[in-house]
Design a protein around this motif. Structure first.
Motif, PDB file in Angstrom:
ATOM      1  N   TRP A 171       0.801  -1.237   0.000  1.00 35.19           N
ATOM      2  CA  TRP A 171       0.000   0.000   0.000  1.00 35.19           C
ATOM      3  C   TRP A 171       0.834   1.289   0.000  1.00 35.19           C
ATOM      4  CZ3 TRP A 171      -5.037   0.723  -0.969  1.00 35.19           C
ATOM      5  CH2 TRP A 171      -5.565   1.980  -0.704  1.00 35.19           C
ATOM      6  N   PRO A 172       1.857   1.414   0.866  1.00 38.87           N
ATOM      7  CA  PRO A 172       2.589   2.688   0.908  1.00 38.87           C
ATOM      8  C   PRO A 172       3.193   3.079  -0.447  1.00 38.87           C
ATOM      9  CG  PRO A 172       3.173   1.304   2.783  1.00 38.87           C
ATOM     10  CD  PRO A 172       2.366   0.449   1.856  1.00 38.87           C
ATOM     11  N   THR A 221      -1.444   4.289   6.593  1.00 39.90           N
ATOM     12  CA  THR A 221      -0.013   4.454   6.809  1.00 39.90           C
ATOM     13  C   THR A 221       0.393   5.876   6.475  1.00 39.90           C
ATOM     14  OG1 THR A 221       2.180   3.749   6.132  1.00 39.90           O
ATOM     15  CG2 THR A 221       0.466   3.624   4.480  1.00 39.90           C
ATOM     16  N   GLY A 222       1.356   6.365   7.180  1.00 36.35           N
ATOM     17  CA  GLY A 222       1.886   7.684   6.874  1.00 36.35           C
ATOM     18  C   GLY A 222       3.179   7.587   6.080  1.00 36.35           C
ATOM     19  N   TRP A 223       3.635   6.357   5.872  1.00 34.32           N
ATOM     20  CA  TRP A 223       4.909   6.164   5.169  1.00 34.32           C
ATOM     21  C   TRP A 223       4.705   6.267   3.667  1.00 34.32           C
ATOM     22  CZ3 TRP A 223       7.430   1.099   3.456  1.00 34.32           C
ATOM     23  CH2 TRP A 223       8.768   1.338   3.060  1.00 34.32           C
ATOM     24  N   ARG A 224       5.463   7.116   3.024  1.00 37.14           N
ATOM     25  CA  ARG A 224       5.316   7.292   1.586  1.00 37.14           C
ATOM     26  C   ARG A 224       6.659   7.130   0.893  1.00 37.14           C
ATOM     27  NH1 ARG A 224       0.905  11.584  -0.163  1.00 37.14           N
ATOM     28  NH2 ARG A 224      -0.739  11.036   1.294  1.00 37.14           N
ATOM     29  N   PRO A 225       7.075   5.890   0.649  1.00 38.24           N
ATOM     30  CA  PRO A 225       8.332   5.692  -0.068  1.00 38.24           C
ATOM     31  C   PRO A 225       8.241   6.299  -1.468  1.00 38.24           C
ATOM     32  CG  PRO A 225       7.098   3.639   0.064  1.00 38.24           C
ATOM     33  CD  PRO A 225       6.392   4.615   0.933  1.00 38.24           C
ATOM     34  N   THR A 226       9.318   6.827  -1.960  1.00 34.74           N
ATOM     35  CA  THR A 226       9.302   7.474  -3.276  1.00 34.74           C
ATOM     36  C   THR A 226      10.700   7.424  -3.883  1.00 34.74           C
ATOM     37  OG1 THR A 226       8.778   9.498  -4.472  1.00 34.74           O
ATOM     38  CG2 THR A 226       9.756   9.755  -2.291  1.00 34.74           C
ATOM     39  N   GLY A 227      10.791   7.837  -5.131  1.00 32.92           N
ATOM     40  CA  GLY A 227      12.103   7.948  -5.761  1.00 32.92           C
ATOM     41  C   GLY A 227      12.291   7.161  -7.040  1.00 32.92           C
ATOM     42  N   GLY A 228      11.319   6.296  -7.366  1.00 31.31           N
ATOM     43  CA  GLY A 228      11.472   5.474  -8.570  1.00 31.31           C
ATOM     44  C   GLY A 228      11.679   6.299  -9.828  1.00 31.31           C
ATOM     45  N   ARG A 229      10.950   7.408  -9.939  1.00 33.45           N
ATOM     46  CA  ARG A 229      11.042   8.231 -11.153  1.00 33.45           C
ATOM     47  C   ARG A 229      12.396   8.917 -11.304  1.00 33.45           C
ATOM     48  NH1 ARG A 229       7.315   5.640 -13.655  1.00 33.45           N
ATOM     49  NH2 ARG A 229       5.164   6.340 -13.443  1.00 33.45           N
TER      50      ARG A 229
END
Lengths: 256, 108
Positions: A171-172, A221-229
């Protein structure tokens, strides 16, 4: 030879993003080959993977053309290193069990349907043509994911527990689907790209409807992994890329 | 009402995979009949239809699919083959071979 414009480069990057999403998810789904719960599901999952691979080929080819540096689909798929691959982290997540794979499939497909619907009206004719084909394929992908999520969630105690755990884990990574950066803003303004804000509403409604039918809860959840782009990937991604690329790199120009 | 004498393919209703067996019928074009294409396992009718789509129409073989639970198919028995089919063997007059078809008749 025509001159490459700023817009061409933006479109090239946009196609690269969408193409990498499709390519990486196809590769992940291929890992189910000969390992599916049923023979029938083996074929079903690889059918989805083949659809995605076809989308990836069209998108990477278009990206190469617009980029104007002479790279074809193979050069883009097989000869870029990890920091240059710009797929969403969601699609590279490890399969886990079948429940988790279906959870990931639902999050991706519920996004892909409104995405390709919107892109059918893209002002970029080539992108709209790719969308016209993809939109039918992803409609089936959503149907497939929805069918399984409902059956697993509203199935046995164990299937419910496992598919819920799958949703909790993936989900995150769904937040990254709807991130906007300056490049995307420029393409939205030109009518080339789909606006994630509009997609998110449709996505959320679809996912919540399926989860409710499946007696599953929407993870919080408050966790928002990012960075793929921007080429940042999860730890498991290097292994995926190695498996995807090693044949082509070991035997340059190899063909059937 | 009695149970079907023999389920098609003779498989048990619930094999090890936990899913019942389904028979798949595919219509290749409009105007043609559905033809038996094969069988598959699926937990329910909804999934059987989708599995059939993935297994039997990958190469554009069809425009319509039927799935039927194998246990619901009542099949003739090989033991009854003689009684069922042999009596038709010596009745050539049932074939429409004793009159000329005019050349003008098409689509026959």
């Amino acid at each position: 030879m025509t001159t490459t414009t700023e817009v061409d480069l933006d479109v090239a990057t946009y196609c690269l993003r969408l193409g990498d999403d499709a390519l990486v998810l196809a590769q992940r789904l291929c890992e189910w080959a000969a390992r599916s719960p049923q023979l029938e599901e083996d074929v079903a999952l690889l059918n989805l993977a083949l659809d995605l691979l076809g989308q990836a080929r069209s998108l990477l080819t278009l990206a190469g053309v617009r980029e104007g540096r002479g790279r074809d689909e193979d050069a883009l798929a097989f000869l870029r290193d990890e920091p240059d691959v710009v797929n969403l982290q969601l699609v590279e997540l490890e399969n886990g069990d079948f429940g988790r794979t279906m959870a990931r499939q639902l999050l991706v497909a519920a996004y892909a349907v409104p995405l390709w619907q919107a892109l059918c009206a893209s002002t970029d004719a080539d992108l709209a043509a790719i969308a016209g084909k993809a939109v039918k394929e992803v409609a089936y992908h959503l149907d497939h994911a929805r069918s399984w999520v409902v059956r697993l969630g509203d199935g046995t105690e164990e299937s419910h527990r496992r598919v819920q755990a799958g949703f909790d884990e993936v989900w995150p990574y769904g937040f990254e689907l709807f991130e906007v950066d300056p490049l995307l803003e420029r393409l939205i303004a030109r009518g080339v790209a789909a606006d994630p804000a509009a997609l998110q509403q449709v996505w959320r409604a679809t996912v919540e409807e399926v989860l409710a039918e499946a007696t599953l809860v929407v993870p919080e959840t408050g966790w928002r992994p990012t960075g793929g782009r921007s080429g940042a990937h999860t730890e498991a991604f290097g292994y995926l890329l190695a498996e995807l690329q090693h044949l082509h790199r070991s035997h340059p120009g190899v063909s059937w | 009402m009695s149970q079907p004498q023999r389920p098609l393919s003779g498989s048990p209703q619930r094999p090890l995979s936990g899913s019942p067996l389904w028979e798949v019928f595919v219509r290749s074009r409009r105007g043609l009949s559905h033809t038996h294409a094969g069988s598959l396992h699926a937990p329910d009718a909804h999934m059987a239809l989708r599995n059939a789509r993935d297994l039997y129409t990958r190469r554009q073989e069809g425009v319509s699919i039927w799935v039927v639970r194998a246990g619901d198919v009542v099949a003739s028995s090989p033991d009854e083959k003689d009684a069922f089919f042999d009596p038709a063997g010596d009745k050539p007059y049932r074939h429409p071979t004793f009159y000329e078809v005019p050349d003008e008749v098409q689509h026959l």
